[in-house]
Design an enzyme around this catalytic site. Sequence first.
Site, PDB file in Angstrom:
ATOM      1  N   HIS A   1      -3.552  -5.382   1.074  1.00 16.56           N
ATOM      2  CA  HIS A   1      -2.868  -5.614   2.354  1.00 16.56           C
ATOM      3  C   HIS A   1      -2.887  -7.097   2.744  1.00 16.56           C
ATOM      4  O   HIS A   1      -3.831  -7.530   3.406  1.00 16.56           O
ATOM      5  CB  HIS A   1      -3.593  -4.847   3.464  1.00 16.56           C
ATOM      6  CG  HIS A   1      -3.311  -3.380   3.485  1.00 16.56           C
ATOM      7  ND1 HIS A   1      -2.335  -2.819   4.263  1.00 16.56           N
ATOM      8  CD2 HIS A   1      -3.916  -2.357   2.834  1.00 16.56           C
ATOM      9  CE1 HIS A   1      -2.338  -1.501   4.103  1.00 16.56           C
ATOM     10  NE2 HIS A   1      -3.285  -1.191   3.235  1.00 16.56           N
TER      11      HIS A   1
ATOM     12  N   GLU B   1      -1.226  -8.515   5.067  1.00 18.75           N
ATOM     13  CA  GLU B   1      -1.141  -8.670   6.532  1.00 18.75           C
ATOM     14  C   GLU B   1      -2.515  -8.521   7.191  1.00 18.75           C
ATOM     15  O   GLU B   1      -2.686  -8.904   8.341  1.00 18.75           O
ATOM     16  CB  GLU B   1      -0.137  -7.651   7.107  1.00 18.75           C
ATOM     17  CG  GLU B   1      -0.644  -6.237   7.336  1.00 18.75           C
ATOM     18  CD  GLU B   1      -0.787  -5.400   6.068  1.00 18.75           C
ATOM     19  OE1 GLU B   1      -0.614  -5.949   4.959  1.00 18.75           O
ATOM     20  OE2 GLU B   1      -1.088  -4.207   6.184  1.00 18.75           O
TER      21      GLU B   1
ATOM     22  N   CYS C   1       0.828  -1.206   0.000  1.00 14.93           N
ATOM     23  CA  CYS C   1       0.000   0.000   0.000  1.00 14.93           C
ATOM     24  C   CYS C   1       0.867   1.263   0.000  1.00 14.93           C
ATOM     25  O   CYS C   1       1.485   1.581  -0.996  1.00 14.93           O
ATOM     26  CB  CYS C   1      -0.992  -0.039   1.155  1.00 14.93           C
ATOM     27  SG  CYS C   1      -2.320   1.165   0.961  1.00 14.93           S
TER      28      CYS C   1
END
Lengths: 198, 277
Positions: B224, B226, B93
């Site tokens: 993302h 994560e 990002c």
Amino acid sequence: MKTEARLWVRLKVIDLVAQTAWMTLTGKMGFAGDLCGILRYSCWMMEAEGDSAAAVCEAIDREIRMDSAFTNQNKHLYSLSVSGGGKEAATGDLTIERDFPRLDCGGRIFACDLFVSEQGGGKDKGYASRLNERLSGVKVTGMKSGEVWRVLVRAEDLEEAARKVEEMAVTRTRKHGLLLNPHYQAYEFIGTTEITGQ
Amino acid sequence: MARSFKGKVAIIQFPGVNCEYETADAVRSVGLGGDLLRWNEDPALLEEALAVIVPGGFSYQDRIRAGAVSAKDHIMDKLSELASGGRPILGICNGAQVLVESGFIPGIHWERVDLALAPNVMEDREGYYCAWTYLLREGTDCVWTAAIAPGDIVPIPIAHAEGRFTTDDGAVLEEMKKNGQIILRYCTQAGLVDHSFPVNPNGSLENMAGVCNREGNVLAMMPHPERATWLRQVPEDLAGGWGTRRRRAGGDPGKMEAAGPGRIFFESLKRWKEGGA
């Protein structure tokens, strides 16, 4: 009558974005010897139809004062100038021709106004229709919105000043250029003036 | 005792990022070591790092342009050196914006800025947009996608206002395509690369969601991973197999701790470390 209007808006308080640009250009990119100051404005360049320059100025001023998409009186200063048919009119609480940071910079100093906009003018139609919904007797027929970076540089002449500003602004490599990415932003100089001694 | 990143993943903490801790957790979830390095610490600490991740957030408050100020930071000199030497680097990002503004991605002409991550272009809206997207794995070999088979579809969430990969250089785009650098593309749940919103959530050229360098060690991705590392992070109403798994796990804390779809990016790194990539 066809007229051209230009609205400049900037923060009353310190502009942290401009400060960050200053610190990055001078502290990380090696322009400490050239850069004397930097200001940032939101800018709208319009074409409008109205009875006179004064009428267009008055009508647009009435609307932008009340519309936070353009100005917020609590935090912004602005300058609106209109010209057409040999007449000019202006209003606002900012004298754009003399809006410079205090200089402590020797040599010849030039102020270069770099207008940066998004290619394709994404928001321009929206701004025009927003004004046209409210204006009466005046119609906005053209709109270009963007940001103006007023960059004060030390240079020998206007050409060198413009070249230096372009070098500071247009991101070509990791180490060159900061203020715009030419893959989605367009730019043009809309004013370059010597301000030595001002 | 001096801090050491030997064999660990270093996560760069620029001022204003906000995903660094969960990124470190995601790295640790596959058994790798992960630790934070502040942007103004000694870059030499990165020498022995296994890999480097530039996480998401708002470095320097996105001032001027997302990623533009971080790209000029001193630490990027070291990242440039490591990346050109083949060290795996991942930008997520805002981290992707930093890598693009640094000219590491696409990296055809090293450090030349050949791409932009421009403001989203969306139907009937503007600005910040959050959604789960489906990513189609395509392209060349890349450290960070080694465990994902070409043609596989991975659901990963996005959250950004400036995620539209674009370039005004047609030759660069052609070169990227020829090299297979467009490694992740937004697609439908069935894998169709539909250019319209919301499948392409930001108007990205060629539906680009992730682009790697030619050598495959540097990846810039807007989604993302994560935020999709554990099953508990997957929404119950997500269409497809991952949503079904999530619903089945509902109410069972043990099952909710199972891997989510995003973990595969970190598993890919582990596989590379173990020599399997």
